[in-house]
Design a protein around this motif. Structure first.
Motif, PDB file in Angstrom:
ATOM      1  N   UNK A  98       9.587  -4.605  -2.072  1.00 57.69           N
ATOM      2  CA  UNK A  98      10.335  -4.438  -0.686  1.00 57.69           C
ATOM      3  C   UNK A  98      10.495  -2.890  -0.698  1.00 57.69           C
ATOM      4  N   UNK A  99      10.984  -2.353  -2.118  1.00 56.13           N
ATOM      5  CA  UNK A  99      11.212  -0.813  -2.234  1.00 56.13           C
ATOM      6  C   UNK A  99      10.002  -0.132  -1.723  1.00 56.13           C
ATOM      7  N   UNK A 100       8.849  -0.486  -2.229  1.00 54.48           N
ATOM      8  CA  UNK A 100       7.634   0.163  -2.217  1.00 54.48           C
ATOM      9  C   UNK A 100       7.269   0.218  -0.707  1.00 54.48           C
ATOM     10  N   UNK A 101       7.274  -0.956  -0.170  1.00 60.32           N
ATOM     11  CA  UNK A 101       6.899  -1.051   1.244  1.00 60.32           C
ATOM     12  C   UNK A 101       7.713  -0.115   2.335  1.00 60.32           C
ATOM     13  N   UNK A 102       8.929   0.194   1.836  1.00 63.86           N
ATOM     14  CA  UNK A 102       9.783   1.198   2.565  1.00 63.86           C
ATOM     15  C   UNK A 102       9.823   2.336   2.160  1.00 63.86           C
ATOM     16  N   UNK A 103       9.673   2.576   1.081  1.00 62.94           N
ATOM     17  CA  UNK A 103       9.766   4.191   0.798  1.00 62.94           C
ATOM     18  C   UNK A 103       8.473   5.042   0.690  1.00 62.94           C
ATOM     19  N   UNK A 104       7.514   4.353   0.458  1.00 66.57           N
ATOM     20  CA  UNK A 104       6.135   5.040   0.657  1.00 66.57           C
ATOM     21  C   UNK A 104       5.635   5.551   1.969  1.00 66.57           C
ATOM     22  N   UNK A 105       5.928   4.472   3.130  1.00 66.33           N
ATOM     23  CA  UNK A 105       5.902   5.292   4.340  1.00 66.33           C
ATOM     24  C   UNK A 105       7.033   6.349   4.871  1.00 66.33           C
ATOM     25  N   UNK A 106       8.178   5.916   4.292  1.00 69.66           N
ATOM     26  CA  UNK A 106       9.260   6.942   4.645  1.00 69.66           C
ATOM     27  C   UNK A 106       9.025   8.428   3.873  1.00 69.66           C
ATOM     28  N   UNK A 107       8.326   8.228   2.575  1.00 69.88           N
ATOM     29  CA  UNK A 107       8.256   9.476   2.036  1.00 69.88           C
ATOM     30  C   UNK A 107       6.979  10.160   2.728  1.00 69.88           C
ATOM     31  N   UNK A 108       6.013   9.231   3.042  1.00 75.90           N
ATOM     32  CA  UNK A 108       4.814   9.765   3.725  1.00 75.90           C
ATOM     33  C   UNK A 108       5.043  10.557   5.114  1.00 75.90           C
ATOM     34  N   UNK A 109       6.030   9.951   5.746  1.00 71.01           N
ATOM     35  CA  UNK A 109       6.576  10.571   7.007  1.00 71.01           C
ATOM     36  C   UNK A 109       7.221  11.969   6.871  1.00 71.01           C
TER      37      UNK A 109
END
Length: 346
Positions: free
Chosen positions: A190-201
């Protein structure tokens, strides 16, 4: 004579990509040393703010939009598309989950409504606030999605960081209470699915990046379509869906639609659309496996078969998108995002 401070600045500037240093390093060193007495330069160091500024510049120049070598242009375009597609999936999944939950609680009698409300009460003041925040904050994925497509980048960046915060609570809960369940597979997925897009944005949609553009359709239409697909996938599933079910189903349908649009020549995205989708498919496959693995022996057969079928579809689509991405990168020159790429002649 080179002073120790100049050497330190040049060491910090090595964070920048080589193409940028070739053009700007001497000018930047001169600016940094301009008003510093040469006699004190051996006792000075770059400030923390200067180091942070160079690190941010290094990120922007590696995720470049214009004026950079082709690999950096392609990387920047791929990360921007990955962030946009992932935030759309998160936004649709968050809204659908809450709408379906509220609908079920409100239409199945007072007992179900009381059970719904009990999730936000009875945990003490701090616990109640945490539960409310965990329910409300993911709705900011929708704010981030529309803000990004309307070129409100700072609002989009703040929104994704706040929306991703609840995924950190499973890591903190076992530290404050032994009664909280702890599933490292589910928490990490769950953390990877949320934070990877957030940091990429936050990293790729910087101030020099072009405005975000969908491959087809309007922001509202794309969001509505993803919400309908996500909601329908949850309603027809013959068991309780997990957190990966709706986003993964929406991705499978969306990626198939994108491949069809590409075949018909209706795709408006740059050459890196396939790269972004392949990366997102790989991330969703990892989340699907991590969410499913701890419960393999406990799940009902209908749901287990559906989840394994979804994992197989994700695998096949990710491989197909990777093949398309490889062909695109080999056959096309980079083009401004939102415009059709230029194809090299044979």
């Amino acid at each position: 004579m080179t002073t120790l401070l100049e050497t330190r600045y040049r060491t910090v500037l090595r964070l920048l990509p080589a193409y940028y240093r070739r053009e700007r390093e001497e000018e930047m060193v001169e600016v940094y040393l301009w008003d510093i007495d040469q006699e004190t330069q051996d006792q000075s160091r770059p400030t923390l703010g200067e180091v942070a500024s160079v690190a941010a510049l290094a990120m922007r120049s590696r995720l470049a939009a214009t004026g950079a070598p082709r690999p950096y242009l392609l990387l920047g375009s791929a990360v921007r598309h990955f962030a946009l597609f992932a935030v759309l999936l998160q936004a649709a999944a968050a809204v659908v989950d809450r709408v379906l939950g509220l609908t079920w609680a409100a239409t199945h009698g007072g007992r179900d409504w009381d059970m719904f409300l009990s999730g936000f009460t009875g945990r003490g003041p701090l616990g109640n606030v945490v539960e409310v925040a965990a329910w409300v904050l993911p709705l900011l994925w929708t704010v981030a999605y529309f803000a990004l497509l309307h070129d409100r980048r700072r609002l989009a960046q703040v929104s994704v960081l706040l929306a991703a915060l609840p995924t950190l609570s499973p890591f903190a809960a076992p530290l404050v209470s032994e009664l909280e369940p702890w599933d490292p597979w589910f928490a990490t997925a769950g953390a990877l699915f949320a934070w990877l897009p957030a940091l990429a944005l936050c990293a790729a949609h910087h101030r020099d990046a072009p405005r975000a553009v969908l491959p087809v359709g309007t922001p509202g239409l794309a969001f509505a379509a993803c919400s309908v697909v996500s909601g329908a996938s949850v309603v027809v599933l013959p068991a309780m869906p997990d957190a990966a079910w709706a986003p993964a189903t929406c991705f499978v349908v969306g990626a198939l639609g994108w491949l069809l649009l590409r075949r018909r020549g209706a795709d408006r995205s740059a050459a890196c659309g396939a790269v972004a989708l392949a990366a997102l498919g790989l991330l969703l496959l990892a989340v699907r496996v991590a969410t499913l693995y701890p419960w393999l022996g406990l799940l009902p057969g209908a749901y287990l078969g559906s989840a394994l079928g979804q994992a197989a579809a994700l695998t096949l689509l990710t491989v197909a998108l990777a093949v398309v991405a490889r062909r695109d990168l080999a056959a096309r020159r980079p083009a401004p995002e939102g415009r059709p790429p230029v194809t090299r002649g044979r």
